[in-house]
Design a protein around this motif. Structure first.
Motif, PDB file in Angstrom:
ATOM      1  N   THR A 239     -14.212  12.805  47.873  1.00  0.00           N
ATOM      2  CA  THR A 239     -14.175  11.749  48.889  1.00  0.00           C
ATOM      3  C   THR A 239     -14.621  10.417  48.302  1.00  0.00           C
ATOM      4  N   LYS A 240     -15.624  10.460  47.425  1.00  0.00           N
ATOM      5  CA  LYS A 240     -16.128   9.262  46.765  1.00  0.00           C
ATOM      6  C   LYS A 240     -15.849   9.360  45.269  1.00  0.00           C
ATOM      7  N   ARG A 241     -15.444   8.245  44.680  1.00  0.00           N
ATOM      8  CA  ARG A 241     -15.066   8.253  43.262  1.00  0.00           C
ATOM      9  C   ARG A 241     -16.240   7.984  42.324  1.00  0.00           C
ATOM     10  N   THR A 242     -17.158   7.125  42.751  1.00  0.00           N
ATOM     11  CA  THR A 242     -18.243   6.716  41.865  1.00  0.00           C
ATOM     12  C   THR A 242     -19.585   6.922  42.549  1.00  0.00           C
ATOM     13  N   LEU A 243     -20.529   7.507  41.816  1.00  0.00           N
ATOM     14  CA  LEU A 243     -21.868   7.765  42.346  1.00  0.00           C
ATOM     15  C   LEU A 243     -22.900   7.282  41.329  1.00  0.00           C
ATOM     16  N   TRP A 244     -23.830   6.455  41.786  1.00  0.00           N
ATOM     17  CA  TRP A 244     -24.909   5.973  40.932  1.00  0.00           C
ATOM     18  C   TRP A 244     -26.211   6.595  41.396  1.00  0.00           C
ATOM     19  N   CYS A 245     -26.949   7.174  40.454  1.00  0.00           N
ATOM     20  CA  CYS A 245     -28.206   7.851  40.776  1.00  0.00           C
ATOM     21  C   CYS A 245     -29.349   7.188  40.016  1.00  0.00           C
ATOM     22  N   PRO A 246     -29.938   6.134  40.593  1.00  0.00           N
ATOM     23  CA  PRO A 246     -31.056   5.471  39.926  1.00  0.00           C
ATOM     24  C   PRO A 246     -32.373   6.157  40.261  1.00  0.00           C
ATOM     25  N   GLY A 247     -33.406   5.911  39.431  1.00  0.00           N
ATOM     26  CA  GLY A 247     -34.729   6.422  39.759  1.00  0.00           C
ATOM     27  C   GLY A 247     -35.390   7.107  38.594  1.00  0.00           C
ATOM     28  N   LEU A 248     -36.136   8.168  38.919  1.00  0.00           N
ATOM     29  CA  LEU A 248     -36.880   8.892  37.898  1.00  0.00           C
ATOM     30  C   LEU A 248     -35.958   9.375  36.801  1.00  0.00           C
ATOM     31  N   HIS A 249     -36.480   9.377  35.605  1.00  0.00           N
ATOM     32  CA  HIS A 249     -35.631   9.631  34.446  1.00  0.00           C
ATOM     33  C   HIS A 249     -35.866  11.023  33.887  1.00  0.00           C
ATOM     34  N   TYR A 250     -35.031  11.971  34.258  1.00  0.00           N
ATOM     35  CA  TYR A 250     -35.045  13.275  33.610  1.00  0.00           C
ATOM     36  C   TYR A 250     -33.602  13.709  33.448  1.00  0.00           C
ATOM     37  N   PRO A 251     -33.298  14.559  32.470  1.00  0.00           N
ATOM     38  CA  PRO A 251     -31.908  14.936  32.213  1.00  0.00           C
ATOM     39  C   PRO A 251     -31.252  15.583  33.429  1.00  0.00           C
ATOM     40  N   ARG A 252     -30.045  15.168  33.719  1.00  0.00           N
ATOM     41  CA  ARG A 252     -29.334  15.697  34.890  1.00  0.00           C
ATOM     42  C   ARG A 252     -28.446  16.870  34.482  1.00  0.00           C
ATOM     43  N   SER A 253     -28.981  17.747  33.640  1.00  0.00           N
ATOM     44  CA  SER A 253     -28.200  18.901  33.169  1.00  0.00           C
ATOM     45  C   SER A 253     -27.772  19.798  34.309  1.00  0.00           C
ATOM     46  N   ILE A 254     -28.530  19.771  35.413  1.00  0.00           N
ATOM     47  CA  ILE A 254     -28.184  20.601  36.560  1.00  0.00           C
ATOM     48  C   ILE A 254     -26.839  20.186  37.143  1.00  0.00           C
ATOM     49  N   VAL A 255     -26.511  18.894  37.086  1.00  0.00           N
ATOM     50  CA  VAL A 255     -25.232  18.404  37.606  1.00  0.00           C
ATOM     51  C   VAL A 255     -24.085  18.923  36.746  1.00  0.00           C
ATOM     52  N   VAL A 256     -24.217  18.801  35.432  1.00  0.00           N
ATOM     53  CA  VAL A 256     -23.169  19.289  34.522  1.00  0.00           C
ATOM     54  C   VAL A 256     -22.972  20.789  34.690  1.00  0.00           C
ATOM     55  N   ASN A 257     -24.061  21.527  34.740  1.00  0.00           N
ATOM     56  CA  ASN A 257     -23.968  22.975  34.911  1.00  0.00           C
ATOM     57  C   ASN A 257     -23.285  23.333  36.228  1.00  0.00           C
ATOM     58  N   HIS A 258     -23.615  22.591  37.282  1.00  0.00           N
ATOM     59  CA  HIS A 258     -23.006  22.847  38.597  1.00  0.00           C
ATOM     60  C   HIS A 258     -21.506  22.557  38.564  1.00  0.00           C
ATOM     61  N   LEU A 259     -21.116  21.473  37.917  1.00  0.00           N
ATOM     62  CA  LEU A 259     -19.695  21.138  37.804  1.00  0.00           C
ATOM     63  C   LEU A 259     -18.937  22.251  37.076  1.00  0.00           C
ATOM     64  N   GLU A 260     -19.487  22.731  35.971  1.00  0.00           N
ATOM     65  CA  GLU A 260     -18.809  23.750  35.165  1.00  0.00           C
ATOM     66  C   GLU A 260     -18.674  25.064  35.926  1.00  0.00           C
ATOM     67  N   GLN A 261     -19.645  25.395  36.757  1.00  0.00           N
ATOM     68  CA  GLN A 261     -19.557  26.618  37.547  1.00  0.00           C
ATOM     69  C   GLN A 261     -18.646  26.436  38.752  1.00  0.00           C
ATOM     70  N   HIS A 262     -18.772  25.285  39.412  1.00  0.00           N
ATOM     71  CA  HIS A 262     -18.007  25.027  40.640  1.00  0.00           C
ATOM     72  C   HIS A 262     -16.505  24.956  40.380  1.00  0.00           C
TER      73      HIS A 262
END
Length: 395
Positions: free
Chosen positions: A193-216
């Motif tokens: 539904t949305k093409r671009t998402l910006w996630c500002p804030g605390l700085h830790y690796p977002r590996s959970i997002v990549v892992n979720h994409l690969e599984q989903h």
């Protein structure tokens, strides 16, 4: 993972034959459909003969032979045969007549758009190439092609973010960060539904997002690439190398390397020179159109070097990919980056109370001295957790 057997490979081919046959049947039943229907039906039919030949060749082959060793990679889980079977089954589901509609004399609803048709035709062409190659008697052709393919992939970029992803995800405290995956804005990005998402804030690796994409999207016609920017590696993370890495990752996930990528490799490797940013960017745009969706995650963009216009040049090439791609970027709050993504949807990254508590419990349980202290004073752990969680709130 155990190597696929002859029986397993034959079973995969038979499933593919059945799925393709069913799809062709539905395509032929469509009356007054666009001419693309006939093109799909003809291309699908041309594959059936190849599949049948492959089936009997496998049944008659010696599983200890070099030929079988080379050809069985077609049938690995999530490999070319599985990918094409999934595409055919999805197409069949879209074309299947509704209950109660008679087979003849009815016009079925044509639900495919031009991109879907193009994607399926592209898959057919890639699979025809692979199956035709597998049917060649000289197994060395297969092995040599695999070797050359890997040479091209390795040449594209010197960066390796797969290792970083595995390292970050393995060190992540289990259960943390899952609030992001449930966030409504994130879900709207995930479903397209949305093409671009910006996630500002605390700085830790977002590996959970990549892992979720690969599984989903494990079995979907979706490509995924990601970048982990780092202060420590700014010298290597130039705009050229970052764009090259995205290109490399998209190429790796496609069954067959495009002729344009191979041509670039031959042209530059002979002269022992690297391709320009423009050449890589143009190929990246082309690769991004080969699948139905492409998700790109750029983590810690604020750590991408500003000097020498590295970040500016990198973002300029990323803009050329839009709106083809689905982009998620994380960074600290920096004015220049905020201007770049000011119009994008936003999810503020924070350490939730649950995440902080899980992390602290893990640290307490892994520290011998702390374990002894909380055992001697059961209320101490609750005091530690409540105090730190309260002070960390809003960070």
């Amino acid at each position: 993972m155990d190597p696929i057997t002859a029986v397993g490979l034959v079973a995969s081919v038979i499933q593919l034959i059945d799925a393709t046959t069913t799809t062709i049947k539905y395509l032929n039943d469509v009356k007054d459909a666009p001419k693309d229907r006939a093109t799909l039906a003809r291309e699908g039919s041309s594959l059936l003969a190849l599949f049948t030949d492959l089936r009997y060749r496998v049944e008659e082959s010696d599983t200890a032979s070099a030929w079988f060793a080379g050809v069985r990679s077609l049938g690995v889980g999530g490999g070319p045969l599985d990918q094409f079977k999934d595409a055919m089954e999805e197409l069949a589901r879209k074309l299947k007549p509704e209950a109660g509609i008679k087979k003849f004399g009815k016009t079925l609803i044509w639900t495919l758009d031009k991109n879907e048709i193009s994607n399926i035709l592209s898959k057919i062409e890639r699979l025809k190439t692979l199956v035709s190659l597998a049917l060649q008697k000289d197994h060395l052709t297969i092995c040599e092609r695999v070797k050359k393919t890997q040479n091209v992939i390795n040449w594209i970029s010197p960066l390796n973010f797969h290792t970083k992803q595995n390292d970050f995800f393995s060190r992540r405290q289990e259960g943390t960060g899952e609030w992001l995956l449930k966030d409504e804005t994130f879900r709207s990005w995930l479903d397209g539904t949305k093409r671009t998402l910006w996630c500002p804030g605390l700085h830790y690796p977002r590996s959970i997002v990549v892992n979720h994409l690969e599984q989903h999207f494990e079995n979907d016609d979706v490509n995924i690439a990601y970048i982990y920017c780092s202060y420590k590696d700014q010298e290597n993370q130039t705009a050229v190398n970052l764009i090259a890495s995205l290109l490399q990752q998209l190429v790796q996930r496609n069954p067959v390397i495009s002729d344009d990528v191979v041509s670039l490799y031959h042209c530059h490797s002979k002269k022992q020179i690297r391709p320009t940013l423009g050449e890589l960017s143009k190929l990246l745009q082309s690769e991004a159109r080969r699948t139905s969706k492409v998700f790109i995650v750029i983590d810690a963009l604020d750590e991408c070097r500003e000097s020498n216009s590295t970040r500016e040049s990198f973002l300029a090439e990323i803009r050329k990919l839009q709106p083809t791609i689905y982009l998620l970027t994380t960074s600290r709050h920096i004015q220049a980056i905020e201007r770049e993504f000011g119009q994008a949807k936003r999810v503020e990254i924070r350490a939730s109370d649950e995440d902080v508590e899980k992390y602290l419990k893990h640290r307490i349980e892994s520290e011998g001295r702390l374990v002894r202290l909380v055992k001697s004073n059961p209320d101490l752990q609750a005091v530690i957790l409540n105090t730190i969680v309260e002070n960390a709130r809003g960070m």
